[in-house]
Motif scaffolding. Structure first.
Motif, PDB file in Angstrom:
ATOM      1  N   SER A  26       0.828  -1.326  -0.185  1.00 14.48           N
ATOM      2  CA  SER A  26       0.093   0.074   0.010  1.00 14.48           C
ATOM      3  C   SER A  26       0.767   1.317   0.115  1.00 14.48           C
ATOM      4  O   SER A  26       0.220   2.317   0.110  1.00 14.48           O
ATOM      5  CB  SER A  26      -0.842   0.020   1.132  1.00 14.48           C
ATOM      6  N   PHE A  27       2.196   1.197  -0.188  1.00 17.32           N
ATOM      7  CA  PHE A  27       2.956   2.373  -0.074  1.00 17.32           C
ATOM      8  C   PHE A  27       3.441   3.038  -1.234  1.00 17.32           C
ATOM      9  O   PHE A  27       3.662   4.042  -1.278  1.00 17.32           O
ATOM     10  CB  PHE A  27       4.441   1.854   0.817  1.00 17.32           C
ATOM     11  N   LEU A  28       3.172   2.178  -2.458  1.00 18.12           N
ATOM     12  CA  LEU A  28       3.146   2.773  -3.651  1.00 18.12           C
ATOM     13  C   LEU A  28       2.213   2.566  -4.871  1.00 18.12           C
ATOM     14  O   LEU A  28       1.886   1.329  -4.752  1.00 18.12           O
ATOM     15  CB  LEU A  28       4.627   2.606  -4.121  1.00 18.12           C
ATOM     16  N   ASN A  29       1.605   3.324  -5.379  1.00 13.40           N
ATOM     17  CA  ASN A  29       0.734   3.238  -6.484  1.00 13.40           C
ATOM     18  C   ASN A  29       1.546   2.844  -7.758  1.00 13.40           C
ATOM     19  O   ASN A  29       2.073   3.758  -8.421  1.00 13.40           O
ATOM     20  CB  ASN A  29      -0.257   4.446  -6.926  1.00 13.40           C
ATOM     21  N   VAL A  30       1.797   1.582  -7.884  1.00 13.82           N
ATOM     22  CA  VAL A  30       2.747   1.066  -9.029  1.00 13.82           C
ATOM     23  C   VAL A  30       2.312   1.737 -10.233  1.00 13.82           C
ATOM     24  O   VAL A  30       3.214   1.956 -11.280  1.00 13.82           O
ATOM     25  CB  VAL A  30       2.833  -0.429  -8.947  1.00 13.82           C
ATOM     26  N   GLU A  31       1.080   1.449 -10.587  1.00 18.35           N
ATOM     27  CA  GLU A  31       0.310   2.061 -11.859  1.00 18.35           C
ATOM     28  C   GLU A  31       0.780   3.406 -12.133  1.00 18.35           C
ATOM     29  O   GLU A  31       1.226   3.539 -13.220  1.00 18.35           O
ATOM     30  CB  GLU A  31      -0.858   1.593 -12.115  1.00 18.35           C
ATOM     31  N   ALA A  32       0.669   4.239 -11.197  1.00 19.25           N
ATOM     32  CA  ALA A  32       0.745   5.603 -11.251  1.00 19.25           C
ATOM     33  C   ALA A  32       2.255   6.047 -11.554  1.00 19.25           C
ATOM     34  O   ALA A  32       2.576   6.729 -12.337  1.00 19.25           O
ATOM     35  CB  ALA A  32       0.258   6.451 -10.243  1.00 19.25           C
ATOM     36  N   PHE A  33       3.259   5.153 -11.032  1.00 22.77           N
ATOM     37  CA  PHE A  33       4.467   5.268 -10.888  1.00 22.77           C
ATOM     38  C   PHE A  33       4.925   4.918 -12.205  1.00 22.77           C
ATOM     39  O   PHE A  33       5.815   5.710 -12.921  1.00 22.77           O
ATOM     40  CB  PHE A  33       5.085   4.611  -9.975  1.00 22.77           C
ATOM     41  N   GLN A  34       4.537   3.807 -12.845  1.00 19.75           N
ATOM     42  CA  GLN A  34       4.899   3.489 -14.184  1.00 19.75           C
ATOM     43  C   GLN A  34       4.373   4.307 -15.328  1.00 19.75           C
ATOM     44  O   GLN A  34       5.159   4.797 -16.065  1.00 19.75           O
ATOM     45  CB  GLN A  34       4.306   1.820 -14.426  1.00 19.75           C
ATOM     46  N   SER A  38       7.052   6.476 -17.615  1.00 23.52           N
ATOM     47  CA  SER A  38       6.957   6.288 -19.145  1.00 23.52           C
ATOM     48  C   SER A  38       7.104   7.719 -19.649  1.00 23.52           C
ATOM     49  O   SER A  38       7.724   8.000 -20.567  1.00 23.52           O
ATOM     50  CB  SER A  38       5.811   5.543 -19.623  1.00 23.52           C
ATOM     51  N   GLU A  39       6.201   8.680 -19.117  1.00 27.36           N
ATOM     52  CA  GLU A  39       6.130   9.958 -19.555  1.00 27.36           C
ATOM     53  C   GLU A  39       7.456  10.773 -19.405  1.00 27.36           C
ATOM     54  O   GLU A  39       7.966  11.467 -20.519  1.00 27.36           O
ATOM     55  CB  GLU A  39       4.840  10.735 -19.080  1.00 27.36           C
ATOM     56  N   ARG A  40       7.993  10.519 -18.213  1.00 24.10           N
ATOM     57  CA  ARG A  40       9.300  11.016 -18.117  1.00 24.10           C
ATOM     58  C   ARG A  40      10.260  10.664 -19.123  1.00 24.10           C
ATOM     59  O   ARG A  40      11.120  11.563 -19.666  1.00 24.10           O
ATOM     60  CB  ARG A  40       9.700  10.674 -16.724  1.00 24.10           C
ATOM     61  N   LYS A  41      10.593   9.319 -19.367  1.00 23.91           N
ATOM     62  CA  LYS A  41      11.392   8.872 -20.268  1.00 23.91           C
ATOM     63  C   LYS A  41      11.198   9.386 -21.683  1.00 23.91           C
ATOM     64  O   LYS A  41      12.146   9.923 -22.646  1.00 23.91           O
ATOM     65  CB  LYS A  41      11.139   7.250 -20.403  1.00 23.91           C
ATOM     66  N   THR A  42       9.908   9.515 -22.212  1.00 25.76           N
ATOM     67  CA  THR A  42       9.789  10.023 -23.551  1.00 25.76           C
ATOM     68  C   THR A  42       9.947  11.675 -23.516  1.00 25.76           C
ATOM     69  O   THR A  42      10.501  11.845 -24.532  1.00 25.76           O
ATOM     70  CB  THR A  42       7.979   9.854 -23.762  1.00 25.76           C
ATOM     71  N   LEU A  43       9.621  12.367 -22.805  1.00 20.27           N
ATOM     72  CA  LEU A  43       9.994  13.650 -22.584  1.00 20.27           C
ATOM     73  C   LEU A  43      11.488  14.134 -22.256  1.00 20.27           C
ATOM     74  O   LEU A  43      11.907  14.785 -23.128  1.00 20.27           O
ATOM     75  CB  LEU A  43       9.318  14.460 -21.299  1.00 20.27           C
ATOM     76  N   ILE A  97       6.550  16.206 -12.980  1.00 14.19           N
ATOM     77  CA  ILE A  97       6.609  14.910 -13.044  1.00 14.19           C
ATOM     78  C   ILE A  97       7.676  14.481 -11.932  1.00 14.19           C
ATOM     79  O   ILE A  97       7.270  13.607 -11.035  1.00 14.19           O
ATOM     80  CB  ILE A  97       7.335  14.214 -14.472  1.00 14.19           C
ATOM     81  N   GLN A  98       8.944  15.070 -11.846  1.00 13.57           N
ATOM     82  CA  GLN A  98       9.953  14.919 -10.852  1.00 13.57           C
ATOM     83  C   GLN A  98       9.387  15.309  -9.645  1.00 13.57           C
ATOM     84  O   GLN A  98       9.528  14.364  -8.580  1.00 13.57           O
ATOM     85  CB  GLN A  98      11.164  15.717 -11.159  1.00 13.57           C
ATOM     86  N   SER A  99       8.686  16.073  -9.235  1.00 10.15           N
ATOM     87  CA  SER A  99       7.848  16.601  -8.079  1.00 10.15           C
ATOM     88  C   SER A  99       6.880  15.445  -7.577  1.00 10.15           C
ATOM     89  O   SER A  99       6.914  14.949  -6.459  1.00 10.15           O
ATOM     90  CB  SER A  99       7.204  17.881  -8.315  1.00 10.15           C
ATOM     91  N   GLU A 100       6.097  14.968  -8.530  1.00 10.48           N
ATOM     92  CA  GLU A 100       5.162  13.677  -8.465  1.00 10.48           C
ATOM     93  C   GLU A 100       5.804  12.743  -7.721  1.00 10.48           C
ATOM     94  O   GLU A 100       5.407  11.729  -7.098  1.00 10.48           O
ATOM     95  CB  GLU A 100       4.105  13.743  -9.477  1.00 10.48           C
ATOM     96  N   LEU A 101       6.782  12.289  -8.539  1.00 13.68           N
ATOM     97  CA  LEU A 101       7.847  11.098  -8.267  1.00 13.68           C
ATOM     98  C   LEU A 101       8.320  11.238  -6.983  1.00 13.68           C
ATOM     99  O   LEU A 101       8.187  10.353  -6.172  1.00 13.68           O
ATOM    100  CB  LEU A 101       8.581  10.792  -9.288  1.00 13.68           C
ATOM    101  N   LEU A 105       7.982   8.898  -3.582  1.00 14.03           N
ATOM    102  CA  LEU A 105       8.897   8.073  -2.823  1.00 14.03           C
ATOM    103  C   LEU A 105       9.136   8.194  -1.512  1.00 14.03           C
ATOM    104  O   LEU A 105       9.351   7.537  -0.598  1.00 14.03           O
ATOM    105  CB  LEU A 105      10.350   8.681  -3.643  1.00 14.03           C
ATOM    106  N   MET A 106       8.355   9.698  -1.138  1.00 16.72           N
ATOM    107  CA  MET A 106       8.459   9.907   0.530  1.00 16.72           C
ATOM    108  C   MET A 106       7.760   9.030   1.156  1.00 16.72           C
ATOM    109  O   MET A 106       7.697   8.994   2.619  1.00 16.72           O
ATOM    110  CB  MET A 106       7.907  11.254   0.581  1.00 16.72           C
ATOM    111  N   ALA A 107       6.596   8.203   0.555  1.00 16.60           N
ATOM    112  CA  ALA A 107       5.945   7.294   1.230  1.00 16.60           C
ATOM    113  C   ALA A 107       6.415   5.744   1.115  1.00 16.60           C
ATOM    114  O   ALA A 107       5.787   4.852   1.745  1.00 16.60           O
ATOM    115  CB  ALA A 107       4.517   7.202   0.617  1.00 16.60           C
ATOM    116  N   VAL A 108       7.342   5.739   0.356  1.00 14.67           N
ATOM    117  CA  VAL A 108       8.006   4.336   0.313  1.00 14.67           C
ATOM    118  C   VAL A 108       8.947   4.117   1.470  1.00 14.67           C
ATOM    119  O   VAL A 108      10.004   4.742   1.412  1.00 14.67           O
ATOM    120  CB  VAL A 108       8.923   4.037  -1.036  1.00 14.67           C
ATOM    121  N   PRO A 109       9.086   2.921   2.101  1.00 14.93           N
ATOM    122  CA  PRO A 109       9.902   2.620   3.134  1.00 14.93           C
ATOM    123  C   PRO A 109      11.381   2.044   2.583  1.00 14.93           C
ATOM    124  O   PRO A 109      11.199   1.792   1.525  1.00 14.93           O
ATOM    125  CB  PRO A 109       9.133   1.371   4.021  1.00 14.93           C
TER     126      PRO A 109
END
Length: 439
Positions: A26-34, A38-43, A97-101, A105-109
């Protein structure tokens, strides 16, 4: 926080290791992260293409101007202008995007170290060793509240003054509480090389983010309002929180600092009150001094070279054990499993002291290696021999929780007449008194 490269390189393996901590994940929304990744890589790919194109066009403009081809040069300039606008849009989006990522990460142990036993909860913890044999009593054993009340432990006054989970100490037991803290500080500074510190009891949000208490554990913290009733609301970075442990201010000594390698290790200790709301622990240990909203603790913190952090973990555990041995308090050392280690810890040892009235062991110290998890949040670095800036490793541990140690002394060293025989090491701090008796 975790190095985001661990998630980028092998997300499945990282999640698998993290899920040994908590299931379901429950610590990371994997789909949202992916999606964001993906958008970060494209940009980033498109940005590199545009920058390469701009460089090429800039050279082309120079050649065309030299050849008198003003029309061609102008067309190239128009292309540069268009790419500049797209680059600016990409940069703005990349920053978001970097801010959202970063917020994700702040919620990931922290990732558990490979040596941490896998388990779902405290039942999966592994006992490593024991020290001391529990005393045998030829009378009915009392718990620390019944022993301590005639000596000056006043829980009712704590409730009157502040509410539940606060207590008052008076007379000899108050002096014993102080003696324990002084003994612990003298031991850690005199024998183990820690530098004693006096630190603020209220810290800003940035300090708590640096050590991992914010944002995840805000519900466990007490806030301290600045100013009077008519004061303007303070911005977030000016809001103050009462410290849950002096680990927070001590570890933040190195926030945004680049140390020299020669400065490591840094060993710090402090005696402070600790303030915790104990959210979610209602009904547990409400009697006595085991789980209070305000309690004292002598904390140990080490800032070390990454290659030496696991040796430091063993050393700090021995430093905490030395306190219990000097007080002649039986204990055991537990290696916490993946389901029981704290949010920021890669590996933790718990010391559990024997409490006769409970006929069992209870936690009195936790010693944790956070590796570079806190240092990445803090941007705490050192310069290597090769001149490269590298993240330090941070460790923290109780040396010890004073109130729980007081409870253990009362229970383990109680006598049939209601008095308590004081350990030899405490007697100099008690004016030579060897027995604490009801007045």
């Amino acid at each position: 926080m975790l190095d985001i490269q661990l998630l980028r390189k092998d997300l499945d393996s990282a999640i698998a290791r993290l899920e040994t901590r908590q299931n379901p994940q429950s610590f990371l929304n994997v789909e949202a992260f992916q999606v964001l990744e993906s958008e970060r890589k494209t940009l980033q790919t498109r940005t590199q293409e545009l920058q390469s194109q701009r460089n090429q066009l800039s050279r082309q403009i120079g050649l065309q101007m030299g050849q008198g081809d003003s029309a061609g040069a102008q067309a190239a300039k128009d292309q540069v202008a268009a790419s500049k606008a797209e680059l600016e849009r990409s940069a703005t989006r990349l920053e978001k995007i970097q801010s959202e990522l970063g917020a994700m990460l702040m919620a990931v142990p922290n990732l558990p170290h490979d040596s941490v036993p896998v388990g779902a909860d405290a039942s999966g913890n592994v006992e490593l060793r024991r020290w001391g044999a529990p005393a045998r009593f030829d009378f009915a054993v009392k718990d620390h509240v019944d022993v301590g009340t005639p000596l000056g432990l006043d829980s009712e006054m704590g409730v009157k003054l502040s509410g539940t989970r606060f207590t008052v100490l008076r007379g000899g037991i108050a002096r014993l509480h102080r003696a324990l803290a002084q003994f612990m500080l003298d031991l850690q500074t005199g024998e183990h090389g820690y530098t004693e510190c006096y630190v603020p009891y209220a810290v800003n949000a940035e300090s708590l983010r640096g050590t991992g208490q914010l944002p995840k554990f805000e519900g466990d913290l007490f806030t301290a309002k600045k100013g009077g009733q008519d004061a303007e609301p303070a911005p977030d970075n000016a809001a103050l929180y009462l410290i849950p442990t002096s680990e927070v201010p001590l570890t933040n000594f190195v926030r945004d600092v680049v140390l020299s390698q020669a400065q490591l290790p840094i060993k710090l200790t402090a005696h402070t009150p600790c303030f915790r709301s104990e959210a979610g622990s209602h009904g547990r240990d409400t009697r006595g001094m085991i789980r209070l909203h305000q309690f004292d603790k002598v904390e140990m913190v080490q800032i070390v070279h990454p290659e030496k952090s696991y040796a430091a973990l063993e050393e700090m555990t021995r430093h905490a054990e030395r306190v219990l041995q000097a007080l002649n308090l039986p204990y055991r050392v537990m290696s916490l499993c993946t389901g029981d280690i704290g949010f920021g810890a890669a590996k933790t040892y718990d010391l559990e002291v024997w409490l006769p009235a409970q006929n069992g062991y209870r936690e009195i110290s936790s010693v944790s290696n956070c590796e570079d998890f806190q240092a990445r949040r803090l941007q705490a670095r050192f310069k290597t021999a090769q001149g490269k800036n590298e993240l330090v490793h941070t460790l923290n541990g109780s040396g010890l929780a004073v109130g729980r140690t007081l409870a253990a002394v009362l229970e383990n060293h109680q006598r049939a007449d209601g008095s308590v025989e004081l350990p030899q090491v405490l007697r100099p701090y008690m004016g030579g008194t060897s027995v604490l008796a009801p007045e």
